[in-house]
Write a protein that holds these residues in place. Structure first.
Motif, PDB file in Angstrom:
ATOM      1  N   ALA A  13     -10.723  -8.297  -7.194  1.00 52.74           N
ATOM      2  CA  ALA A  13     -10.034  -7.222  -6.480  1.00 52.74           C
ATOM      3  C   ALA A  13     -10.198  -7.464  -4.982  1.00 52.74           C
ATOM      4  CB  ALA A  13     -10.618  -5.864  -6.873  1.00 52.74           C
ATOM      5  N   GLY A  14      -9.236  -8.148  -4.387  1.00 52.07           N
ATOM      6  CA  GLY A  14      -9.318  -8.513  -2.982  1.00 52.07           C
ATOM      7  C   GLY A  14      -9.233  -7.306  -2.059  1.00 52.07           C
ATOM      8  N   VAL A  15      -9.845  -7.423  -0.892  1.00 49.21           N
ATOM      9  CA  VAL A  15      -9.840  -6.306   0.044  1.00 49.21           C
ATOM     10  C   VAL A  15      -8.444  -6.075   0.618  1.00 49.21           C
ATOM     11  CG1 VAL A  15     -12.285  -6.560   0.608  1.00 49.21           C
ATOM     12  CG2 VAL A  15     -10.581  -7.751   1.989  1.00 49.21           C
ATOM     13  N   MET A  16      -7.653  -7.133   0.818  1.00 52.25           N
ATOM     14  CA  MET A  16      -6.282  -6.941   1.278  1.00 52.25           C
ATOM     15  C   MET A  16      -5.460  -6.246   0.196  1.00 52.25           C
ATOM     16  SD  MET A  16      -4.074  -7.109   3.657  1.00 52.25           S
ATOM     17  CE  MET A  16      -5.018  -8.056   4.866  1.00 52.25           C
ATOM     18  N   ARG A  17      -5.686  -6.610  -1.051  1.00 52.23           N
ATOM     19  CA  ARG A  17      -5.024  -5.935  -2.163  1.00 52.23           C
ATOM     20  C   ARG A  17      -5.348  -4.443  -2.141  1.00 52.23           C
ATOM     21  NH1 ARG A  17      -6.825  -4.365  -7.277  1.00 52.23           N
ATOM     22  NH2 ARG A  17      -5.272  -4.426  -8.981  1.00 52.23           N
ATOM     23  N   GLN A  18      -6.624  -4.103  -1.930  1.00 54.53           N
ATOM     24  CA  GLN A  18      -7.022  -2.700  -1.887  1.00 54.53           C
ATOM     25  C   GLN A  18      -6.363  -1.975  -0.729  1.00 54.53           C
ATOM     26  OE1 GLN A  18      -8.235  -2.875  -5.164  1.00 54.53           O
ATOM     27  NE2 GLN A  18      -9.210  -1.038  -4.344  1.00 54.53           N
ATOM     28  N   LEU A  19      -6.294  -2.633   0.430  1.00 57.25           N
ATOM     29  CA  LEU A  19      -5.652  -2.021   1.591  1.00 57.25           C
ATOM     30  C   LEU A  19      -4.185  -1.715   1.299  1.00 57.25           C
ATOM     31  CD1 LEU A  19      -5.771  -1.288   4.689  1.00 57.25           C
ATOM     32  CD2 LEU A  19      -4.897  -3.603   5.081  1.00 57.25           C
ATOM     33  N   ILE A  20      -3.491  -2.662   0.680  1.00 55.96           N
ATOM     34  CA  ILE A  20      -2.079  -2.469   0.364  1.00 55.96           C
ATOM     35  C   ILE A  20      -1.896  -1.303  -0.606  1.00 55.96           C
ATOM     36  CG2 ILE A  20      -0.086  -3.506  -0.796  1.00 55.96           C
ATOM     37  CD1 ILE A  20      -1.096  -6.224   0.336  1.00 55.96           C
ATOM     38  N   ILE A  21      -2.740  -1.259  -1.648  1.00 55.43           N
ATOM     39  CA  ILE A  21      -2.619  -0.214  -2.669  1.00 55.43           C
ATOM     40  C   ILE A  21      -2.982   1.154  -2.108  1.00 55.43           C
ATOM     41  CG2 ILE A  21      -3.599   0.633  -4.842  1.00 55.43           C
ATOM     42  CD1 ILE A  21      -3.912  -2.317  -5.679  1.00 55.43           C
ATOM     43  N   GLU A  22      -4.095   1.229  -1.381  1.00 54.86           N
ATOM     44  CA  GLU A  22      -4.641   2.514  -0.973  1.00 54.86           C
ATOM     45  C   GLU A  22      -4.017   3.081   0.301  1.00 54.86           C
ATOM     46  OE1 GLU A  22      -8.858   2.097  -0.718  1.00 54.86           O
ATOM     47  OE2 GLU A  22      -9.071   1.447  -2.808  1.00 54.86           O
ATOM     48  N   LYS A  23      -3.517   2.204   1.192  1.00 55.91           N
ATOM     49  CA  LYS A  23      -3.029   2.701   2.473  1.00 55.91           C
ATOM     50  C   LYS A  23      -1.581   2.313   2.778  1.00 55.91           C
ATOM     51  CE  LYS A  23      -7.366   3.401   4.948  1.00 55.91           C
ATOM     52  NZ  LYS A  23      -8.120   3.133   6.207  1.00 55.91           N
ATOM     53  N   LEU A  24      -1.283   1.017   2.755  1.00 57.49           N
ATOM     54  CA  LEU A  24       0.035   0.585   3.206  1.00 57.49           C
ATOM     55  C   LEU A  24       1.145   1.077   2.294  1.00 57.49           C
ATOM     56  CD1 LEU A  24      -0.603  -3.055   4.498  1.00 57.49           C
ATOM     57  CD2 LEU A  24      -0.848  -0.861   5.680  1.00 57.49           C
ATOM     58  N   ALA A  25       0.951   0.989   0.985  1.00 59.65           N
ATOM     59  CA  ALA A  25       1.981   1.464   0.063  1.00 59.65           C
ATOM     60  C   ALA A  25       2.233   2.958   0.242  1.00 59.65           C
ATOM     61  CB  ALA A  25       1.585   1.157  -1.378  1.00 59.65           C
ATOM     62  N   LYS A  26       1.157   3.706   0.430  1.00 58.04           N
ATOM     63  CA  LYS A  26       1.310   5.148   0.633  1.00 58.04           C
ATOM     64  C   LYS A  26       1.974   5.452   1.974  1.00 58.04           C
ATOM     65  CE  LYS A  26      -2.601   6.453  -2.296  1.00 58.04           C
ATOM     66  NZ  LYS A  26      -3.943   7.099  -2.345  1.00 58.04           N
ATOM     67  N   LYS A  27       1.632   4.677   2.993  1.00 58.65           N
ATOM     68  CA  LYS A  27       2.210   4.891   4.316  1.00 58.65           C
ATOM     69  C   LYS A  27       3.724   4.771   4.285  1.00 58.65           C
ATOM     70  CE  LYS A  27       2.125   3.019   9.035  1.00 58.65           C
ATOM     71  NZ  LYS A  27       1.479   2.027   9.952  1.00 58.65           N
ATOM     72  N   PHE A  28       4.236   3.824   3.508  1.00 57.33           N
ATOM     73  CA  PHE A  28       5.682   3.592   3.460  1.00 57.33           C
ATOM     74  C   PHE A  28       6.332   4.144   2.187  1.00 57.33           C
ATOM     75  CE2 PHE A  28       3.998  -0.024   6.061  1.00 57.33           C
ATOM     76  CZ  PHE A  28       4.523   0.402   7.275  1.00 57.33           C
ATOM     77  N   ASN A  29       5.572   4.941   1.434  1.00 59.37           N
ATOM     78  CA  ASN A  29       6.092   5.602   0.226  1.00 59.37           C
ATOM     79  C   ASN A  29       6.576   4.617  -0.831  1.00 59.37           C
ATOM     80  OD1 ASN A  29       5.697   8.318   1.168  1.00 59.37           O
ATOM     81  ND2 ASN A  29       7.496   8.064   2.484  1.00 59.37           N
ATOM     82  N   TYR A  30       5.825   3.526  -1.020  1.00 60.19           N
ATOM     83  CA  TYR A  30       6.128   2.589  -2.093  1.00 60.19           C
ATOM     84  C   TYR A  30       5.217   2.882  -3.285  1.00 60.19           C
ATOM     85  CZ  TYR A  30       8.444  -0.139   1.576  1.00 60.19           C
ATOM     86  OH  TYR A  30       9.254  -0.542   2.601  1.00 60.19           O
ATOM     87  N   ASP A  31       5.787   2.921  -4.452  1.00 57.17           N
ATOM     88  CA  ASP A  31       4.972   3.037  -5.660  1.00 57.17           C
ATOM     89  C   ASP A  31       4.302   1.704  -5.939  1.00 57.17           C
ATOM     90  OD1 ASP A  31       5.661   5.701  -6.149  1.00 57.17           O
ATOM     91  OD2 ASP A  31       7.454   5.126  -7.274  1.00 57.17           O
ATOM     92  N   VAL A  32       3.098   1.768  -6.526  1.00 57.39           N
ATOM     93  CA  VAL A  32       2.390   0.569  -6.978  1.00 57.39           C
ATOM     94  C   VAL A  32       2.206   0.673  -8.485  1.00 57.39           C
ATOM     95  CG1 VAL A  32       0.293  -0.819  -6.837  1.00 57.39           C
ATOM     96  CG2 VAL A  32       1.182   0.308  -4.780  1.00 57.39           C
ATOM     97  N   VAL A  33       2.664  -0.357  -9.199  1.00 55.53           N
ATOM     98  CA  VAL A  33       2.575  -0.381 -10.659  1.00 55.53           C
ATOM     99  C   VAL A  33       1.759  -1.598 -11.074  1.00 55.53           C
ATOM    100  CG1 VAL A  33       3.872  -0.567 -12.818  1.00 55.53           C
ATOM    101  CG2 VAL A  33       4.797   0.773 -10.919  1.00 55.53           C
ATOM    102  N   PHE A  34       0.792  -1.383 -11.971  1.00 53.55           N
ATOM    103  CA  PHE A  34      -0.002  -2.489 -12.510  1.00 53.55           C
ATOM    104  C   PHE A  34       0.703  -3.000 -13.764  1.00 53.55           C
ATOM    105  CE2 PHE A  34      -3.080   0.363 -10.407  1.00 53.55           C
ATOM    106  CZ  PHE A  34      -3.424  -0.470  -9.358  1.00 53.55           C
TER     107      PHE A  34
END
Length: 286
Positions: free
Chosen positions: A204-225
């Protein structure tokens, strides 16, 4: 202490050797983090420490080590020159006799290496990747952790020597995409971000976590596993790989296991990928 690139600090002291009895050498009994230092600070430090904390809990390491690590990081960064560099940490259970069973009283070693910064050329556009033959073994108790057992990645890295191929994509035993040899993988459809759940294996990379927890929410993108086969990536809108050093790197060419059948994507020109890349400008000081 005045530090230079290439130095090694163990438990707060500059040294040039490590005990051969260390369990990190014998069993890979430990964790590691690779952290970019730029602008006089470690980028995404909280994410690195959070992953270390989870790793310590999983391996039964004393949580007090996180406090010591955080303090030593600040001192090392303050004593290094201002130029960007990589700070690699290895947290080992230390020496502890023969056999797999850990000692009751661990002799933890916090090993820091100050390394030159790596240029991944992320400003040069999209990269080419291919499907590795080496599979990642399932290890539910270790899934997500950045532990020291990296032999599958070592084997995968030997599968290509072509500098035109920047990364290899690794699958699990069932053939699903998990991650790159040194990165996490995202793919896009209809402004939705998809990535592996990493429930069975992977880091679980830290950049992956940043994208999931902050960037996706900032731009209103859904994240699907999602579980997806490599060839299904041929039909998505865009693919990118990421880690804390290379940041977000779009994939413009997918190659198969034999490094043939190139499938061209326009990931580097995809507006969602570009938006996520641009958002990192405020996070990574120049």
């Amino acid at each position: 202490m005045a530090l230079i690139t290439g130095c090694v600090v163990i438990n707060g002291k500059v040294v040039d050797q490590l005990a051969v009895t260390d369990r990190a050498l014998a069993y890979g009994d430990g964790l590691f983090e690779t952290m970019p230092v730029t602008g006089g600070r470690i980028v995404l430090l909280d994410y690195h420490l959070a992953r270390l904390t989870k790793g310590c809990h999983a391996l039964g390491f004393c949580s007090q080590q996180i406090v010591l690590i955080a303090d030593e990081i600040q001192r090392i960064v303050a004593d290094m020159p201002s130029e960007p560099f990589i700070l690699k940490l290895i947290l080992s259970r230390g020496s502890g006799g023969r056999g797999y069973r850990p000692p009751i009283e661990a002799q933890y070693r916090r090993v820091f290496q100050c390394l030159p910064m790596v240029d991944y050329g992320v400003e040069q556009g999209g990269i080419s990747v291919f499907q590795c033959q080496t599979r990642l073994p399932e290890a539910f108790a270790l899934a997500g952790l950045k532990h020291l057992n990296r032999l599958p990645q070592v084997l995968a890295k030997q599968e290509w020597h072509d500098d035109a191929i920047a990364e290899g994509i690794m699958l699990d035993g069932q053939g699903y995409v998990v991650e790159g040899t040194q990165s996490n993988v995202f793919w896009l459809r209809n402004n939705t971000l998809y990535t592996s759940s990493l429930k069975r294996c992977g880091v679980a990379g830290v950049m992956r976590q940043l994208i999931i927890e902050k960037l996706a929410k900032k731009f209103n993108y859904d994240v699907v596993f999602e579980e997806i086969y490599y060839r299904q990536l041929y039909h998505v809108e865009a693919v990118f790989v990421c880690n804390s050093l290379m940041r977000i790197c779009p994939v413009d060419c997918l190659l198969d296991t034999d490094k043939r059948l190139p499938i061209e994507l326009n990931s580097s020109g995809h507006p969602v990928v570009a938006q996520l890349q641009h958002a990192l400008i405020d996070i990574y000081p120049q």
